[in-house]
Design a protein around this motif. Structure first.
Motif, PDB file in Angstrom:
ATOM      1  N   ALA A  25       0.830  -1.195   0.000  1.00 37.42           N
ATOM      2  CA  ALA A  25       0.000   0.000   0.000  1.00 37.42           C
ATOM      3  C   ALA A  25       0.867   1.248   0.000  1.00 37.42           C
ATOM      4  CB  ALA A  25      -0.928   0.001   1.200  1.00 37.42           C
ATOM      5  N   GLN A  26       1.911   1.238   0.797  1.00 33.29           N
ATOM      6  CA  GLN A  26       2.820   2.371   0.842  1.00 33.29           C
ATOM      7  C   GLN A  26       3.534   2.523  -0.484  1.00 33.29           C
ATOM      8  OE1 GLN A  26       5.749   2.204   3.915  1.00 33.29           O
ATOM      9  NE2 GLN A  26       6.271   4.338   3.727  1.00 33.29           N
ATOM     10  N   ASN A  28       2.377   1.837  -3.345  1.00 29.99           N
ATOM     11  CA  ASN A  28       1.441   2.380  -4.317  1.00 29.99           C
ATOM     12  C   ASN A  28       1.395   3.898  -4.284  1.00 29.99           C
ATOM     13  OD1 ASN A  28       0.698  -0.054  -5.413  1.00 29.99           O
ATOM     14  ND2 ASN A  28      -1.065  -0.320  -4.070  1.00 29.99           N
ATOM     15  N   GLN A  29       1.667   4.508  -3.145  1.00 29.48           N
ATOM     16  CA  GLN A  29       1.633   5.961  -3.080  1.00 29.48           C
ATOM     17  C   GLN A  29       2.839   6.580  -3.784  1.00 29.48           C
ATOM     18  OE1 GLN A  29       1.732   7.440   0.865  1.00 29.48           O
ATOM     19  NE2 GLN A  29       3.658   6.482   1.368  1.00 29.48           N
ATOM     20  N   GLU A  31       3.997   5.762  -6.862  1.00 32.74           N
ATOM     21  CA  GLU A  31       3.918   5.190  -8.195  1.00 32.74           C
ATOM     22  C   GLU A  31       4.914   5.806  -9.160  1.00 32.74           C
ATOM     23  OE1 GLU A  31      -0.807   4.114  -8.021  1.00 32.74           O
ATOM     24  OE2 GLU A  31      -0.033   5.326  -9.658  1.00 32.74           O
ATOM     25  N   TYR A  75      -7.352  -0.557   3.790  1.00 36.52           N
ATOM     26  CA  TYR A  75      -6.541   0.189   2.825  1.00 36.52           C
ATOM     27  C   TYR A  75      -7.257   1.476   2.414  1.00 36.52           C
ATOM     28  CZ  TYR A  75      -4.097   1.412  -1.442  1.00 36.52           C
ATOM     29  OH  TYR A  75      -3.409   2.089  -2.407  1.00 36.52           O
ATOM     30  N   GLN A  76      -8.548   1.375   2.123  1.00 41.33           N
ATOM     31  CA  GLN A  76      -9.311   2.552   1.719  1.00 41.33           C
ATOM     32  C   GLN A  76      -9.366   3.582   2.842  1.00 41.33           C
ATOM     33  OE1 GLN A  76     -12.989   0.780   0.515  1.00 41.33           O
ATOM     34  NE2 GLN A  76     -12.227   0.220  -1.517  1.00 41.33           N
ATOM     35  N   GLN A  79      -6.041   5.305   2.992  1.00 42.90           N
ATOM     36  CA  GLN A  79      -5.897   6.259   1.887  1.00 42.90           C
ATOM     37  C   GLN A  79      -6.649   7.554   2.213  1.00 42.90           C
ATOM     38  OE1 GLN A  79      -3.257   5.074   0.288  1.00 42.90           O
ATOM     39  NE2 GLN A  79      -4.173   5.504  -1.677  1.00 42.90           N
ATOM     40  N   ALA A  80      -7.859   7.434   2.742  1.00 45.60           N
ATOM     41  CA  ALA A  80      -8.644   8.608   3.104  1.00 45.60           C
ATOM     42  C   ALA A  80      -7.953   9.405   4.207  1.00 45.60           C
ATOM     43  CB  ALA A  80     -10.048   8.192   3.539  1.00 45.60           C
ATOM     44  N   ARG A  82      -4.731   9.416   4.875  1.00 43.63           N
ATOM     45  CA  ARG A  82      -3.527  10.014   4.293  1.00 43.63           C
ATOM     46  C   ARG A  82      -3.881  11.284   3.527  1.00 43.63           C
ATOM     47  NH1 ARG A  82      -1.785   5.818   1.672  1.00 43.63           N
ATOM     48  NH2 ARG A  82      -0.497   5.122   3.378  1.00 43.63           N
ATOM     49  N   GLU A  83      -4.963  11.226   2.767  1.00 41.79           N
ATOM     50  CA  GLU A  83      -5.394  12.395   2.007  1.00 41.79           C
ATOM     51  C   GLU A  83      -5.779  13.537   2.937  1.00 41.79           C
ATOM     52  OE1 GLU A  83      -9.119  13.447  -0.854  1.00 41.79           O
ATOM     53  OE2 GLU A  83      -8.069  11.561  -1.270  1.00 41.79           O
ATOM     54  N   THR A 134       6.047  11.922   3.540  1.00 39.82           N
ATOM     55  CA  THR A 134       4.715  11.777   2.955  1.00 39.82           C
ATOM     56  C   THR A 134       3.813  12.896   3.458  1.00 39.82           C
ATOM     57  OG1 THR A 134       4.975   9.397   2.801  1.00 39.82           O
ATOM     58  CG2 THR A 134       2.737  10.241   2.712  1.00 39.82           C
TER      59      THR A 134
END
Length: 137
Positions: A25-26, A28-29, A31, A75-76, A79-80, A82-83, A134
């Motif tokens: 997951a990390q 993927n951020q 990319e 994971y979702q 992500q939320a 993190r955003e 990050t």
């Protein structure tokens, strides 16, 4: 009620085996730093490892599906979160300040690695710096 060794150790084994998914997951951020082929190969390896763990733990299809759904939900949520964190950092620091912070962290990381003070690629020190990095993006 007597529990088998498999029942006792299965949760720990599963948690250990799923840890790479957190790293996936990390990854993927970031990319921009990996090619599509590398990312797909990495994800395939993680899926194979997860399947191996499920099989070793003796989990049935229903349990596997439930765990996969929980992991996707987690994971979702991450992500939320993190955003949301990125947005708050952007409110706190200007773009120039975020860039300065990112550059300062990079310099410190390079200095520590050069002095042999780093803890390796997955070390706690580098992990915290990556998290802070990050946050500043």
């Amino acid at each position: 009620m007597k529990m088998s060794l498999r029942q006792v150790f299965a949760p720990a084994l599963l948690a250990f085996a799923l840890t790479p998914l957190a790293f996936a997951a990390q990854a993927n951020q970031h990319e921009d730093h990996a090619s599509e082929v590398d990312r797909e190969a990495f994800q395939q390896r993680m899926e194979e490892r997860r399947q191996e763990v499920y099989e070793r733990a003796g989990l049935d299809e229903e349990q596997q599906t439930a765990l996969n759904e929980l992991n996707a939900e987690h994971y979702q949520a991450m992500q939320a979160l993190r955003e949301e964190h990125h947005e708050k950092v952007a409110e706190l620091l200007s773009e120039e300040e975020r860039d300065a912070l990112k550059n300062a962290m990079q310099e410190v990381r390079e200095e520590h690695r050069g002095d042999g003070k780093g803890h390796g690629r997955r070390g706690e020190h580098d992990h915290h710096e990556r998290n802070a990095e990050t946050a500043s993006e």
